[in-house]
Design a protein around this motif. Structure first.
Motif, PDB file in Angstrom:
ATOM      1  N   ALA A   1      -7.143  22.770  44.177  1.00 44.51           N
ATOM      2  CA  ALA A   1      -6.660  22.108  45.389  1.00 44.51           C
ATOM      3  C   ALA A   1      -5.148  21.922  45.334  1.00 44.51           C
ATOM      4  O   ALA A   1      -4.451  22.121  46.341  1.00 44.51           O
ATOM      5  CB  ALA A   1      -7.352  20.764  45.571  1.00 44.51           C
ATOM      6  N   HIS A   2      -4.645  21.555  44.178  1.00 43.86           N
ATOM      7  CA  HIS A   2      -3.202  21.376  44.017  1.00 43.86           C
ATOM      8  C   HIS A   2      -2.458  22.701  44.244  1.00 43.86           C
ATOM      9  O   HIS A   2      -1.447  22.739  44.932  1.00 43.86           O
ATOM     10  CB  HIS A   2      -2.887  20.831  42.621  1.00 43.86           C
ATOM     11  CG  HIS A   2      -1.431  20.649  42.380  1.00 43.86           C
ATOM     12  ND1 HIS A   2      -0.720  19.593  42.920  1.00 43.86           N
ATOM     13  CD2 HIS A   2      -0.544  21.392  41.696  1.00 43.86           C
ATOM     14  CE1 HIS A   2       0.542  19.713  42.561  1.00 43.86           C
ATOM     15  NE2 HIS A   2       0.670  20.792  41.811  1.00 43.86           N
ATOM     16  N   ILE A   3      -2.999  23.776  43.685  1.00 46.00           N
ATOM     17  CA  ILE A   3      -2.373  25.091  43.841  1.00 46.00           C
ATOM     18  C   ILE A   3      -2.422  25.541  45.302  1.00 46.00           C
ATOM     19  O   ILE A   3      -1.433  26.035  45.844  1.00 46.00           O
ATOM     20  CB  ILE A   3      -3.043  26.120  42.913  1.00 46.00           C
ATOM     21  CG1 ILE A   3      -2.774  25.744  41.457  1.00 46.00           C
ATOM     22  CG2 ILE A   3      -2.553  27.528  43.208  1.00 46.00           C
ATOM     23  CD1 ILE A   3      -3.648  26.472  40.454  1.00 46.00           C
ATOM     24  N   ALA A   4      -3.564  25.343  45.951  1.00 45.94           N
ATOM     25  CA  ALA A   4      -3.698  25.737  47.359  1.00 45.94           C
ATOM     26  C   ALA A   4      -2.746  24.938  48.242  1.00 45.94           C
ATOM     27  O   ALA A   4      -2.110  25.496  49.152  1.00 45.94           O
ATOM     28  CB  ALA A   4      -5.137  25.550  47.819  1.00 45.94           C
TER      29      ALA A   4
ATOM     30  N   GLN B   1       5.075  28.924  51.000  1.00 45.11           N
ATOM     31  CA  GLN B   1       4.404  30.197  51.252  1.00 45.11           C
ATOM     32  C   GLN B   1       5.112  31.392  50.628  1.00 45.11           C
ATOM     33  O   GLN B   1       4.478  32.396  50.322  1.00 45.11           O
ATOM     34  CB  GLN B   1       4.229  30.404  52.741  1.00 45.11           C
ATOM     35  CG  GLN B   1       3.285  29.399  53.352  1.00 45.11           C
ATOM     36  CD  GLN B   1       3.100  29.593  54.836  1.00 45.11           C
ATOM     37  OE1 GLN B   1       3.700  30.481  55.428  1.00 45.11           O
ATOM     38  NE2 GLN B   1       2.283  28.759  55.426  1.00 45.11           N
ATOM     39  N   ASN B   2       6.401  31.306  50.417  1.00 48.83           N
ATOM     40  CA  ASN B   2       7.142  32.424  49.853  1.00 48.83           C
ATOM     41  C   ASN B   2       7.178  32.410  48.330  1.00 48.83           C
ATOM     42  O   ASN B   2       7.720  33.320  47.715  1.00 48.83           O
ATOM     43  CB  ASN B   2       8.571  32.450  50.394  1.00 48.83           C
ATOM     44  CG  ASN B   2       8.595  32.749  51.877  1.00 48.83           C
ATOM     45  OD1 ASN B   2       7.741  33.465  52.384  1.00 48.83           O
ATOM     46  ND2 ASN B   2       9.569  32.207  52.571  1.00 48.83           N
ATOM     47  N   THR B   3       6.612  31.380  47.720  1.00 51.59           N
ATOM     48  CA  THR B   3       6.616  31.266  46.268  1.00 51.59           C
ATOM     49  C   THR B   3       5.471  32.083  45.681  1.00 51.59           C
ATOM     50  O   THR B   3       4.368  32.110  46.217  1.00 51.59           O
ATOM     51  CB  THR B   3       6.474  29.791  45.844  1.00 51.59           C
ATOM     52  OG1 THR B   3       7.521  29.035  46.445  1.00 51.59           O
ATOM     53  CG2 THR B   3       6.564  29.636  44.338  1.00 51.59           C
ATOM     54  N   ASN B   4       5.757  32.744  44.582  1.00 51.85           N
ATOM     55  CA  ASN B   4       4.774  33.574  43.896  1.00 51.85           C
ATOM     56  C   ASN B   4       3.636  32.704  43.364  1.00 51.85           C
ATOM     57  O   ASN B   4       3.868  31.633  42.819  1.00 51.85           O
ATOM     58  CB  ASN B   4       5.494  34.287  42.742  1.00 51.85           C
ATOM     59  CG  ASN B   4       4.633  35.306  42.061  1.00 51.85           C
ATOM     60  OD1 ASN B   4       3.456  35.083  41.810  1.00 51.85           O
ATOM     61  ND2 ASN B   4       5.234  36.437  41.753  1.00 51.85           N
ATOM     62  N   MET B   5       2.399  33.186  43.497  1.00 53.76           N
ATOM     63  CA  MET B   5       1.234  32.441  43.008  1.00 53.76           C
ATOM     64  C   MET B   5       1.313  32.200  41.502  1.00 53.76           C
ATOM     65  O   MET B   5       0.889  31.156  41.014  1.00 53.76           O
ATOM     66  CB  MET B   5      -0.066  33.183  43.331  1.00 53.76           C
ATOM     67  CG  MET B   5      -0.529  33.030  44.752  1.00 53.76           C
ATOM     68  SD  MET B   5      -0.876  31.306  45.196  1.00 53.76           S
ATOM     69  CE  MET B   5      -2.317  30.978  44.221  1.00 53.76           C
ATOM     70  N   TYR B   6       1.866  33.153  40.779  1.00 55.61           N
ATOM     71  CA  TYR B   6       2.025  33.013  39.333  1.00 55.61           C
ATOM     72  C   TYR B   6       2.808  31.742  39.009  1.00 55.61           C
ATOM     73  O   TYR B   6       2.425  30.972  38.134  1.00 55.61           O
ATOM     74  CB  TYR B   6       2.739  34.253  38.802  1.00 55.61           C
ATOM     75  CG  TYR B   6       2.999  34.249  37.321  1.00 55.61           C
ATOM     76  CD1 TYR B   6       2.007  34.620  36.413  1.00 55.61           C
ATOM     77  CD2 TYR B   6       4.241  33.885  36.813  1.00 55.61           C
ATOM     78  CE1 TYR B   6       2.242  34.627  35.059  1.00 55.61           C
ATOM     79  CE2 TYR B   6       4.489  33.885  35.455  1.00 55.61           C
ATOM     80  CZ  TYR B   6       3.483  34.258  34.588  1.00 55.61           C
ATOM     81  OH  TYR B   6       3.729  34.251  33.244  1.00 55.61           O
ATOM     82  N   GLU B   7       3.889  31.511  39.725  1.00 57.38           N
ATOM     83  CA  GLU B   7       4.711  30.315  39.512  1.00 57.38           C
ATOM     84  C   GLU B   7       3.956  29.045  39.873  1.00 57.38           C
ATOM     85  O   GLU B   7       4.033  28.043  39.157  1.00 57.38           O
ATOM     86  CB  GLU B   7       5.993  30.395  40.338  1.00 57.38           C
ATOM     87  CG  GLU B   7       6.943  31.470  39.886  1.00 57.38           C
ATOM     88  CD  GLU B   7       8.157  31.536  40.783  1.00 57.38           C
ATOM     89  OE1 GLU B   7       8.615  30.472  41.263  1.00 57.38           O
ATOM     90  OE2 GLU B   7       8.653  32.652  41.008  1.00 57.38           O
ATOM     91  N   LEU B   8       3.227  29.069  40.974  1.00 55.29           N
ATOM     92  CA  LEU B   8       2.478  27.894  41.402  1.00 55.29           C
ATOM     93  C   LEU B   8       1.379  27.537  40.407  1.00 55.29           C
ATOM     94  O   LEU B   8       1.165  26.363  40.103  1.00 55.29           O
ATOM     95  CB  LEU B   8       1.882  28.123  42.798  1.00 55.29           C
ATOM     96  CG  LEU B   8       2.892  28.321  43.922  1.00 55.29           C
ATOM     97  CD1 LEU B   8       2.170  28.678  45.213  1.00 55.29           C
ATOM     98  CD2 LEU B   8       3.758  27.099  44.105  1.00 55.29           C
ATOM     99  N   VAL B   9       0.699  28.553  39.893  1.00 58.22           N
ATOM    100  CA  VAL B   9      -0.351  28.319  38.898  1.00 58.22           C
ATOM    101  C   VAL B   9       0.252  27.722  37.634  1.00 58.22           C
ATOM    102  O   VAL B   9      -0.251  26.732  37.099  1.00 58.22           O
ATOM    103  CB  VAL B   9      -1.124  29.626  38.591  1.00 58.22           C
ATOM    104  CG1 VAL B   9      -2.024  29.455  37.375  1.00 58.22           C
ATOM    105  CG2 VAL B   9      -1.940  30.054  39.802  1.00 58.22           C
ATOM    106  N   HIS B  10       1.343  28.302  37.170  1.00 60.04           N
ATOM    107  CA  HIS B  10       1.981  27.787  35.959  1.00 60.04           C
ATOM    108  C   HIS B  10       2.478  26.359  36.147  1.00 60.04           C
ATOM    109  O   HIS B  10       2.332  25.525  35.242  1.00 60.04           O
ATOM    110  CB  HIS B  10       3.121  28.700  35.504  1.00 60.04           C
ATOM    111  CG  HIS B  10       2.655  29.815  34.630  1.00 60.04           C
ATOM    112  ND1 HIS B  10       2.611  29.731  33.276  1.00 60.04           N
ATOM    113  CD2 HIS B  10       2.158  31.034  34.949  1.00 60.04           C
ATOM    114  CE1 HIS B  10       2.135  30.850  32.775  1.00 60.04           C
ATOM    115  NE2 HIS B  10       1.848  31.660  33.776  1.00 60.04           N
TER     116      HIS B  10
END
Length: 65
Positions: free
Chosen positions: A36-39, A46-55
């Protein structure tokens, strides 16, 4: 967002930080909170890479645990 894909990304990131699934499994609530936090972060950035958000989310989880 595909839940299984996201959980795989989180698992890989947790391993990167030395967090072992078998020794310290995440509860359903912890999985739900992380996803939920990542979503929510992806909605805001929206322009941030998912890899960065997950980390970022995993790092916050580990440092607050």
């Amino acid at each position: 967002m595909d839940k299984r894909w996201l959980q795989k990304q989180v698992r890989n990131c947790l391993r990167h930080y030395g967090y072992d699934d078998e020794m310290m499994p995440l509860s359903e609530d912890e999985w739900r909170d992380l996803c939920a936090h990542i979503a929510a972060a992806k909605e805001k950035q929206q322009n941030t890479n998912m890899y960065e958000l997950v980390h970022d989310a995993v790092y916050r989880f580990i440092t607050s645990a």
